[in-house]
Scaffold this active site. Structure first.
Site, mmCIF file in Angstrom:
data_model
loop_
_atom_site.group_PDB
_atom_site.id
_atom_site.type_symbol
_atom_site.label_atom_id
_atom_site.label_comp_id
_atom_site.label_asym_id
_atom_site.label_seq_id
_atom_site.Cartn_x
_atom_site.Cartn_y
_atom_site.Cartn_z
ATOM 1 N N HIS B 151 0.296 -5.588 -11.770
ATOM 2 C CA HIS B 151 0.223 -6.893 -11.101
ATOM 3 C C HIS B 151 0.087 -6.774 -9.577
ATOM 4 O O HIS B 151 0.066 -7.777 -8.871
ATOM 5 C CB HIS B 151 1.504 -7.676 -11.483
ATOM 6 C CG HIS B 151 1.432 -9.147 -11.286
ATOM 7 N ND1 HIS B 151 2.179 -9.802 -10.335
ATOM 8 C CD2 HIS B 151 0.695 -10.089 -11.906
ATOM 9 C CE1 HIS B 151 1.916 -11.102 -10.400
ATOM 10 N NE2 HIS B 151 1.018 -11.306 -11.345
ATOM 11 N N LYS B 153 -1.418 -6.220 -5.771
ATOM 12 C CA LYS B 153 -2.590 -6.830 -5.116
ATOM 13 C C LYS B 153 -2.676 -6.270 -3.700
ATOM 14 O O LYS B 153 -2.311 -6.924 -2.732
ATOM 15 C CB LYS B 153 -2.422 -8.349 -5.042
ATOM 16 C CG LYS B 153 -2.262 -9.043 -6.392
ATOM 17 C CD LYS B 153 -1.159 -10.032 -6.341
ATOM 18 C CE LYS B 153 -0.738 -10.627 -7.652
ATOM 19 N NZ LYS B 153 -1.461 -10.477 -8.839
ATOM 20 N N ASP B 158 -9.165 3.603 4.721
ATOM 21 C CA ASP B 158 -9.090 4.767 5.644
ATOM 22 C C ASP B 158 -7.684 5.145 6.078
ATOM 23 O O ASP B 158 -7.509 5.666 7.199
ATOM 24 C CB ASP B 158 -9.877 4.452 6.945
ATOM 25 C CG ASP B 158 -11.370 4.697 6.779
ATOM 26 O OD1 ASP B 158 -11.757 5.304 5.768
ATOM 27 O OD2 ASP B 158 -12.114 4.287 7.678
#
Lengths: 210, 210
Positions: B151, B153, B158
């Site tokens: 779940h 996000k 870099d």
């Protein structure tokens, strides 16, 4: 003798000035750093709990010693809520995690101003939301919409701490999912989230008491 | 006596110069740190777009001038992905937002190493995931579980930028929901998220190419 005394006093003055200026600089830098030093924790939840031998999925243990136990991570959120001296503003899709919601109730009972925004999903009338409404906590939710969700997941404690991440405050999220949560006192994050909370609070409506 | 005074004054002058220069160096270092001030943005999405007169819900406009347009917020995510010179690590429940996924493809095509972790939901074989697999981007997902979701996000560009929040990278999230997203170069956040990504990458499996 005169020359010696004059030189000495000049030199000693210089030493004193230099030492005092160096010390003051170091003290200023030290306290300056301390003042601006931030505290940030990132909690990573994963469903490993199922394979460990602790029982926290069924009964939350504040001192569980099992590796990767979700209760120990949730403890950090609870301890942050416990720091509240004035207010807790919560804006999460859903609340159904018992240890967290019990902490919200405890904060309300010791006089902390609690404001909660949740989505318009079926969880509006979850056991926890009903409990909050019964004791007088103000809860808002978005106007009924078919295709949109109040999907935020953050809370602000005393304008001093931000709890924010991917995780809803549900049992499923804390014990079943891979999730990540930031707990921080960084003002560069707290200020925009505080402004964001106020805007959402304005645009949402109070959950009616049934 | 004169010799003594001369020696002392030279020595003490040197000490004074050293102290003053040390202080100046410390002050310069302090302001140097201030110069490298971090950059943090917080994007608040809301479904207001429906009531505005722009058409971005159907066709993304990088320069839309409508207030609260979600495309302008998504532009910040796209510009952050565009900064990549080496790698982009993405860990999100689902990807189906076209402008974002097009930017991921563009990054891959200019030689950026892309790694993606998604959940095991129906979106594993979304149009965008199929497109990524076809051009050779490595995608992992969690082993099939009935009651748990990957779940998270977040994304790391870099090892320099973190994109993180409540928002899945879907059309629904960007145009339909109330969401919040942090874009930051704060190392105190990037380091734990980078470690977290590697751990999840180890524990997930490659999406098979059908």
């Amino acid at each position: 003798m005169m020359g010696y005394s004059f030189m000495s006093s000049t030199l000693i003055n210089w030493i004193c000035i230099s030492c005092v200026s160096s010390s003051l600089t170091l003290i200023w830098l030290h306290y300056g750093k301390k003042r601006t030093k931030n505290s940030t924790k990132v909690l990573f939840y994963n469903p490993v709990i199922k394979s460990t031998n602790c029982n926290c999925r069924n009964s939350f243990d504040f001192n569980c010693s099992s590796p990767n136990c979700s209760s120990i991570k949730t403890k950090e959120i609870i301890l942050c809520l416990r720091k509240a001296k004035k207010s807790i503003d919560i804006c999460v899709f859903a609340i159904s995690n018992k240890p967290i919601s019990n902490e919200v109730v405890a904060a309300h009972q010791r006089g902390i101003l609690i404001r909660i925004i949740i989505s318009n999903c079926i969880l509006v009338y979850s056991h926890e939301v009903k409990m909050f409404l019964e004791i007088g906590i103000k809860i808002k939710y978005q106007e009924n919409r078919d295709t949109s969700y109040m999907h935020n997941k953050f809370a602000i404690v005393d304008s001093t701490w931000l709890i924010q991440g991917s995780m809803n405050w549900t049992h499923q999220a804390t014990y079943g999912n891979w999730e990540s949560v930031i707990i921080t006192d960084l003002q560069s994050l707290i200020i925009p989230f505080s402004i964001g909370f106020e805007k959402i609070w304005e645009k949402t409506i109070l959950v009616p008491i049934t």
